[in-house]
Write a protein that holds these residues in place. Structure first.
Motif, short mmCIF file in Angstrom:
data_model
loop_
_atom_site.label_atom_id
_atom_site.label_comp_id
_atom_site.label_asym_id
_atom_site.label_seq_id
_atom_site.Cartn_x
_atom_site.Cartn_y
_atom_site.Cartn_z
N GLU A 52 -1.80 -1.70 -4.77
CA GLU A 52 -2.68 -1.89 -3.92
C GLU A 52 -2.42 -3.49 -2.95
O GLU A 52 -2.84 -4.38 -3.79
CB GLU A 52 -4.43 -1.90 -4.27
N PHE A 53 -1.35 -3.48 -1.84
CA PHE A 53 -1.91 -3.87 -1.49
C PHE A 53 -2.78 -5.45 -0.39
O PHE A 53 -3.82 -4.28 0.39
CB PHE A 53 -0.91 -4.45 -0.22
N THR A 54 -3.23 -6.07 -0.96
CA THR A 54 -4.03 -6.97 0.15
C THR A 54 -3.30 -8.21 1.38
O THR A 54 -2.50 -9.21 1.12
CB THR A 54 -4.55 -7.94 -0.41
N ALA A 75 1.55 -4.40 5.31
CA ALA A 75 2.65 -3.25 3.95
C ALA A 75 1.92 -2.51 2.79
O ALA A 75 0.60 -2.42 2.86
CB ALA A 75 3.35 -4.37 3.28
N ASP A 76 2.71 -1.74 3.11
CA ASP A 76 1.74 -0.33 2.34
C ASP A 76 2.77 -0.01 1.58
O ASP A 76 4.31 0.61 2.00
CB ASP A 76 0.70 0.47 2.99
N GLN A 77 2.26 0.57 -0.06
CA GLN A 77 3.34 1.99 -0.24
C GLN A 77 2.62 2.90 0.12
O GLN A 77 1.85 3.59 -0.90
CB GLN A 77 2.94 1.65 -1.94
N ASP A 78 3.72 4.05 1.05
CA ASP A 78 2.80 5.05 1.31
C ASP A 78 3.32 5.98 0.59
O ASP A 78 2.64 6.78 1.63
CB ASP A 78 3.74 5.10 2.56
N ARG A 79 3.55 6.72 -0.71
CA ARG A 79 3.40 7.66 -1.28
C ARG A 79 3.29 7.12 -2.94
O ARG A 79 3.36 5.98 -3.27
CB ARG A 79 4.61 8.16 -0.79
N VAL A 234 1.86 -10.15 2.30
CA VAL A 234 1.25 -9.76 0.81
C VAL A 234 0.56 -10.76 0.32
O VAL A 234 1.53 -11.28 -0.12
CB VAL A 234 1.83 -8.57 0.55
N SER A 235 -0.78 -11.05 0.37
CA SER A 235 -1.00 -13.00 -0.72
C SER A 235 -1.67 -11.40 -1.79
O SER A 235 -1.80 -12.40 -3.31
CB SER A 235 -2.40 -12.79 -0.05
N LYS A 236 -1.64 -10.74 -2.13
CA LYS A 236 -2.12 -10.11 -3.79
C LYS A 236 -2.00 -8.80 -3.61
O LYS A 236 -1.84 -7.58 -2.81
CB LYS A 236 -3.84 -10.01 -3.96
N ALA A 237 -1.51 -8.16 -4.89
CA ALA A 237 -1.81 -6.86 -5.44
C ALA A 237 -1.51 -6.57 -6.69
O ALA A 237 -1.99 -7.09 -7.20
CB ALA A 237 0.09 -6.57 -5.19
N ARG A 238 -1.86 -5.13 -6.26
CA ARG A 238 -2.55 -4.72 -7.86
C ARG A 238 -1.59 -3.66 -8.67
O ARG A 238 -1.80 -2.97 -7.47
CB ARG A 238 -4.46 -4.47 -8.00
N SER A 239 -1.21 -2.79 -9.19
CA SER A 239 -0.59 -1.41 -9.67
C SER A 239 -1.60 -0.57 -10.31
O SER A 239 -2.12 -1.27 -10.95
CB SER A 239 1.08 -2.73 -10.83
N LYS A 240 -0.97 0.57 -9.80
CA LYS A 240 -1.73 1.38 -10.53
C LYS A 240 -0.76 2.37 -11.31
O LYS A 240 0.48 3.05 -10.67
CB LYS A 240 -2.59 1.83 -9.61
N MET A 241 -0.88 3.45 -11.75
CA MET A 241 0.07 4.14 -12.36
C MET A 241 -0.81 5.13 -12.88
O MET A 241 -2.08 5.25 -13.60
CB MET A 241 0.68 4.06 -14.22
N ILE A 242 -0.64 6.73 -13.48
CA ILE A 242 -1.21 8.01 -13.06
C ILE A 242 -0.49 8.26 -14.63
O ILE A 242 0.67 8.68 -14.11
CB ILE A 242 -1.52 8.97 -12.40
N VAL A 243 -0.69 8.96 -15.98
CA VAL A 243 0.30 8.71 -16.51
C VAL A 243 -0.22 9.74 -17.50
O VAL A 243 -0.70 10.19 -18.16
CB VAL A 243 0.39 7.52 -17.99
N LEU A 244 0.91 11.09 -17.86
CA LEU A 244 0.89 11.90 -18.67
C LEU A 244 1.54 11.91 -19.53
O LEU A 244 3.24 12.23 -19.21
CB LEU A 244 1.04 13.82 -17.61
N THR A 245 1.86 11.87 -20.83
CA THR A 245 2.57 11.83 -21.99
C THR A 245 2.46 12.86 -22.84
O THR A 245 0.80 12.98 -23.17
CB THR A 245 1.75 10.40 -22.79
N PHE A 246 3.54 13.17 -23.42
CA PHE A 246 3.51 14.42 -24.92
C PHE A 246 3.37 13.71 -26.22
O PHE A 246 5.37 13.05 -26.35
CB PHE A 246 4.34 15.01 -24.38
N TYR A 247 2.95 13.92 -27.08
CA TYR A 247 3.30 12.41 -28.03
C TYR A 247 3.45 13.52 -28.95
O TYR A 247 3.20 14.61 -29.76
CB TYR A 247 2.03 12.13 -28.45
N PHE A 248 4.56 13.40 -30.10
CA PHE A 248 5.03 14.39 -31.13
C PHE A 248 4.80 13.61 -32.60
O PHE A 248 5.67 12.72 -32.66
CB PHE A 248 6.67 14.09 -30.80
N GLU A 249 4.00 13.73 -33.81
CA GLU A 249 3.13 12.76 -34.09
C GLU A 249 3.63 14.16 -35.20
O GLU A 249 3.76 15.25 -35.72
CB GLU A 249 2.11 12.66 -34.22
#
Length: 249
Positions: A52-54, A75-79, A234-249
């Motif tokens: 997210e850009f400011t 400015a934008d991350q368009d996808r 751009v003066s500020k930016a906040r990173s984001k992630m959507i994470v799908l993880t498979f743990y093997f224990e």
């Protein structure tokens, strides 16, 4: 993997959990695995990155010949850009319901930025400029897990924690540069599936950056002066992630 597919996975998981709850009790696989005080495992999966850009107000720049030009750039991350991560984990059993997990992980990805000059008076107002930023993060998630009571061979849970990361990539002469360090707040849900030889844990979580991830001093080091108005858009930016993880224990 797009947003529709992720939502489909969430809905499918919830439906499966509901069906499993309606089942009668069966023989449990690995009945003592959750009694271990500490254990290790590995993890792997895809993720999606966004930022997210400011954007700042219109800028006026004075060129070397003394002329002035106004820039109104967005400015934008368009996808949402796809990535891949892999790592290891160590998990400590606190009591019957709570576990504490540490998971050193490498995140590989790419971000696509677009810059639009919106000022109709500028000479290059119709120019669209782009940047592909490859990112490699190494992080160590520290999560608290609250698990429901095990039923047959599954156990749903929720989790939350923090994830400090180090940015290993470098883009010294491009429009935007990310800082070396960042920290994410993360929360999600998952389910333990007890198989005959190991425990499988699919988990879906959302990560949100708590710091300004843009290096605001970077424009001062750019050699190409025509890039500076875009680098300073751009003066500020906040990173984001959507994470799908498979743990093997």
């Amino acid at each position: 993997m797009d947003m529709k597919r992720i939502l489909s996975i969430i809905l499918s998981t919830l439906v499966c959990l509901r069906v499993l709850q309606a089942q009668e009790r069966t023989v449990q696989n690995r009945p003592y695995t959750d009694l271990r005080p500490f254990h290790f495992g590995i993890l792997v999966g895809p993720h999606m990155q966004d930022i997210e850009f400011t954007n700042i107000d219109p800028q006026t720049f004075v060129h070397d010949d003394g002329t002035q030009q106004e820039y109104n750039i967005t400015a934008d991350q368009d996808r949402w850009d796809q990535g891949f991560h892999v790592g290891v984990l160590g998990e400590l059993r606190l009591n019957k319901s709570f576990q504490f997990r540490m998971a050193p992980t490498l995140y590989f990805g790419n971000r696509h930025f677009s810059f639009h000059n919106m000022d109709s008076q500028a000479n290059d107002s119709l120019i669209l400029r782009t940047q592909n930023l490859k990112s490699v993060y190494i992080g160590c998630a520290m999560d608290l897990i609250f698990g429901a009571e095990r039923f047959n061979n599954h156990r749903p849970y929720i989790m939350a924690g923090i994830n400090p990361v180090i940015n290993l990539s470098s883009n010294g002469n491009d429009y935007l540069k990310l800082k070396r360090y960042d920290i994410f707040l993360e929360a999600g849900l998952g389910c333990d599936f007890y198989l005959p030889f190991f425990k499988l844990r699919p988990e879906l979580k959302f990560m949100y950056g708590l710091t300004n991830s843009i290096d605001i001093d970077h424009p001062n080091n750019i050699k190409d002066k025509t890039m500076i108005p875009y680098a300073k858009s751009v003066s500020k930016a906040r990173s984001k992630m959507i994470v799908l993880t498979f743990y093997f224990e």
